[in-house]
Enzyme design. Structure first.
Site, short mmCIF file in Angstrom:
data_model
loop_
_atom_site.label_atom_id
_atom_site.label_comp_id
_atom_site.label_asym_id
_atom_site.label_seq_id
_atom_site.Cartn_x
_atom_site.Cartn_y
_atom_site.Cartn_z
N CYS A 61 5.10 -6.50 7.87
CA CYS A 61 6.13 -6.03 8.80
C CYS A 61 6.45 -7.12 9.81
O CYS A 61 5.53 -7.75 10.34
CB CYS A 61 5.64 -4.78 9.53
SG CYS A 61 6.92 -4.07 10.62
N GLY A 74 5.80 -1.84 6.87
CA GLY A 74 7.19 -2.26 7.01
C GLY A 74 8.03 -1.43 7.95
O GLY A 74 7.68 -0.33 8.34
N SER A 93 9.67 5.88 16.57
CA SER A 93 8.41 5.57 17.24
C SER A 93 8.71 5.23 18.69
O SER A 93 9.16 4.13 19.00
CB SER A 93 7.71 4.40 16.53
OG SER A 93 7.38 4.78 15.21
N LEU A 94 8.46 6.20 19.56
CA LEU A 94 8.76 6.00 20.98
C LEU A 94 7.62 5.23 21.64
O LEU A 94 7.82 4.16 22.20
CB LEU A 94 8.96 7.38 21.63
CG LEU A 94 9.32 7.39 23.11
CD1 LEU A 94 10.66 6.71 23.36
CD2 LEU A 94 9.31 8.82 23.66
N ASN A 95 6.43 5.79 21.58
CA ASN A 95 5.19 5.09 21.94
C ASN A 95 5.03 4.69 23.40
O ASN A 95 4.04 4.06 23.77
CB ASN A 95 4.97 3.85 21.06
CG ASN A 95 4.80 4.21 19.60
OD1 ASN A 95 4.46 5.35 19.28
ND2 ASN A 95 5.03 3.27 18.70
N CYS A 146 4.34 -4.71 16.90
CA CYS A 146 3.70 -3.69 17.74
C CYS A 146 2.24 -4.06 17.95
O CYS A 146 1.52 -4.37 16.99
CB CYS A 146 3.84 -2.32 17.10
SG CYS A 146 5.56 -1.89 16.78
N CYS A 198 -2.27 6.03 9.96
CA CYS A 198 -1.14 5.34 10.60
C CYS A 198 -1.60 4.06 11.27
O CYS A 198 -2.57 4.05 12.03
CB CYS A 198 -0.52 6.21 11.70
SG CYS A 198 0.13 7.74 11.14
N CYS A 242 -0.82 -2.14 16.03
CA CYS A 242 -0.68 -1.86 14.60
C CYS A 242 -1.26 -2.99 13.75
O CYS A 242 -0.92 -4.16 13.95
CB CYS A 242 0.79 -1.66 14.28
SG CYS A 242 1.11 -1.45 12.52
N GLU A 287 0.80 -1.23 0.00
CA GLU A 287 0.00 0.00 0.00
C GLU A 287 0.82 1.27 0.00
O GLU A 287 1.90 1.34 0.60
CB GLU A 287 -0.91 0.00 1.24
CG GLU A 287 -2.03 -1.01 1.14
CD GLU A 287 -2.64 -1.35 2.48
OE1 GLU A 287 -1.91 -1.85 3.36
OE2 GLU A 287 -3.85 -1.12 2.65
N CYS A 302 2.81 8.65 1.47
CA CYS A 302 3.27 7.69 2.48
C CYS A 302 3.55 6.38 1.75
O CYS A 302 2.65 5.82 1.12
CB CYS A 302 2.20 7.51 3.54
SG CYS A 302 2.62 6.24 4.75
N1 SAH Z 1 7.32 0.80 10.97
C1 SAH Z 1 7.64 2.16 11.14
C2 SAH Z 1 6.88 3.04 10.21
C3 SAH Z 1 5.44 2.71 9.95
S1 SAH Z 1 4.33 2.92 11.24
C4 SAH Z 1 7.42 2.59 12.58
O1 SAH Z 1 6.81 1.86 13.35
O2 SAH Z 1 7.89 3.66 12.94
C5 SAH Z 1 4.13 4.68 11.30
C6 SAH Z 1 3.66 5.20 12.65
O3 SAH Z 1 2.33 4.75 12.93
C7 SAH Z 1 4.53 4.74 13.81
O4 SAH Z 1 4.91 5.83 14.60
C8 SAH Z 1 3.59 3.84 14.58
O5 SAH Z 1 3.91 3.84 15.96
C9 SAH Z 1 2.25 4.42 14.29
N2 SAH Z 1 1.12 3.52 14.48
C10 SAH Z 1 1.11 2.17 14.37
N3 SAH Z 1 -0.14 1.69 14.62
C11 SAH Z 1 -0.93 2.76 14.89
C12 SAH Z 1 -2.33 2.93 15.19
N4 SAH Z 1 -3.15 1.89 15.26
N5 SAH Z 1 -2.78 4.17 15.39
C13 SAH Z 1 -1.96 5.23 15.28
N6 SAH Z 1 -0.66 5.14 14.99
C14 SAH Z 1 -0.13 3.92 14.79
FE1 SF4 Z 2 5.79 -2.52 11.94
FE2 SF4 Z 2 5.71 0.13 12.42
FE3 SF4 Z 2 3.48 -1.38 12.59
FE4 SF4 Z 2 5.39 -1.60 14.43
S1 SF4 Z 2 4.14 0.21 14.02
S2 SF4 Z 2 4.33 -3.30 13.42
S3 SF4 Z 2 7.24 -1.35 13.20
S4 SF4 Z 2 4.67 -1.00 10.76
#
Ligand code: SAH
Ligand code: SF4
Length: 352
Positions: free
Chosen positions: A110, A161, A216-218, A114, A334, A117, A90, A103
């Site tokens: 991936c 990814g 991505s700190l999260n 996480c 995202c 995600c 995508e 994007c």
């Molecule tokens: N894999 C990389 C880039 C793709 S994800 C990464 O994780 O950084 C892009 C962003 O979307 C990341 O910051 C991730 O933490 C965030 N993300 C993942 N799942 C999400 C969700 N369900 N809602 C909002 N943001 C999310």
């Molecule tokens: Fe992969 Fe980024 Fe999703 Fe984490 S948030 S599973 S690293 S795409």
């Protein structure tokens, strides 16, 4: 036919042509593909017909095909692109008043797990090639008539990814995208987001041409981060912060930290204070993302008031922004990229 034209750099195009062809031919091909963004061998009309036919028989052009497109009420378009081997991935086009953002994906699926995600649920199918990474930009720019020389255009490697687990191809694609003789993107308009693969952050920093870095700190602490992003059991927060402090930022660059807010999990004022403390000595900014929901994601979107409170606390220490969700109604935001195609599922977001 294994090889593809898109993804080859100037040197590789010369090699493809062989010593019998003059150097200007390879320049014509390079500019045709990357600067003029022709759609296929047929459109490379600067080449003699016989040469075109001969090359087309040896090498595929390599642009992905549009398998499906989903249009959001906010103007965002999500593309499902079919690759040469039939796999799909995508890309998302997000128009704004003063700029457009693309994007793009770096892998099919991936391997990072996480918990919040949707892409994680696909697992890893494979890495994308250089041509498949650059090809997403070339195709979407063509479809939407975008030209970085005329209007601000941003690329974010935040699709499917983990880009740092495909670093070689990502960097090579960036070199092609940032080449003034090629696609012509400014380096500062390309951003890569990573879950924090520490040794690869160091490798990226050593590259002369590279995207901006977003991390991505999260989570506000080690235990919370390990629970939400199990891969971080291997890549510890303290080491991540050390790698960030040592990262060679360019004069115009700041580190970006992304923080997905999960209602009642990591969105308290205490979390915000811990985040501010953690990042206090870095040249950084924070992008907050309220969780985008999806089927099988067992977290809640935080209350808007929580998001504001979190933001105001972090803002006392460093710049902090809330990322506006784009294309929620078509599963383009995202963390929502999981090749969602069922109409019933695609409608979930529209109702919210
Ligand atoms: N894999 C990389 C880039 C793709 S994800 C990464 O994780 O950084 C892009 C962003 O979307 C990341 O910051 C991730 O933490 C965030 N993300 C993942 N799942 C999400 C969700 N369900 N809602 C909002 N943001 C999310
Ligand atoms: Fe992969 Fe980024 Fe999703 Fe984490 S948030 S599973 S690293 S795409």
């Amino acid at each position: 036919m294994e090889a593809a034209l898109i993804g080859l750099d100037a040197h590789e195009i010369r090699t493809l042509l062989g010593p019998a062809e003059p150097a200007f031919r390879s320049r014509q091909i390079y500019e045709g593909v990357y600067r003029n963004r022709v759609a296929g061998w047929d459109e490379l009309t600067v080449l003699p017909k016989s040469l075109r036919a001969q090359l087309a028989a040896r090498v595929s052009f390599g642009l992905p095909e549009v398998a499906a497109r989903y249009d959001s009420a906010d103007g965002t378009r999500r593309y499902l692109l079919r690759l040469a081997d039939g796999k799909t991935v995508e890309s998302v086009f997000m128009p704004e008043e003063d700029r457009d953002t693309l994007c793009i994906s770096s892998q099919v699926g991936c391997p990072v797990d996480c918990q919040f995600c949707l892409t994680a649920k696909m697992g890893l199918e494979r890495n994308l090639t250089v041509g498949e990474i650059a090809g997403q930009v070339i195709l979407l720019a063509k479809l939407h008539g975008l030209d970085p020389a005329e209007r601000r255009m941003n690329i974010v490697m935040m699709g499917q990814g983990e880009p740092l687990l495909n670093l070689g191809n990502v960097v090579k694609a960036t070199r092609i995208l940032a080449d003034p003789a090629g696609v012509g993107m400014a380096e500062r308009r390309i951003t890569l987001s990573t879950s924090g693969i520490i040794p690869k952050i160091r490798e990226l920093g050593a590259e002369p041409v590279r995207p901006k870095l977003a991390i991505s700190l999260n989570a506000s602490g080690e235990d919370q981060r390990q629970a939400l992003m199990p891969i971080t059991r291997k890549w510890h927060l303290a080491d991540l912060m050390a790698a960030c402090r040592a990262y060679p930022l360019r004069p115009w660059e700041k580190l970006t930290f992304e923080y997905v807010l999960l209602g009642g999990v990591n969105d308290s004022d205490d979390d915000a204070r811990r985040v501010a403390r953690l990042l206090a000595n870095l040249n950084a900014k924070v992008n907050l993302i309220a969780l985008n929901p999806g089927p099988g994601i067992d977290f809640d979107t935080p209350d808007p008031g929580r998001v504001e409170s979190f933001k105001s606390i972090v803002s006392r220490s460093l710049p902090c922004f809330v990322r506006k969700p784009r294309g929620l109604d078509i599963f383009a935001a995202c963390g929502q990229l999981q090749r969602m195609t069922e109409p019933s599922l695609v409608k979930i977001g529209a109702a919210t």
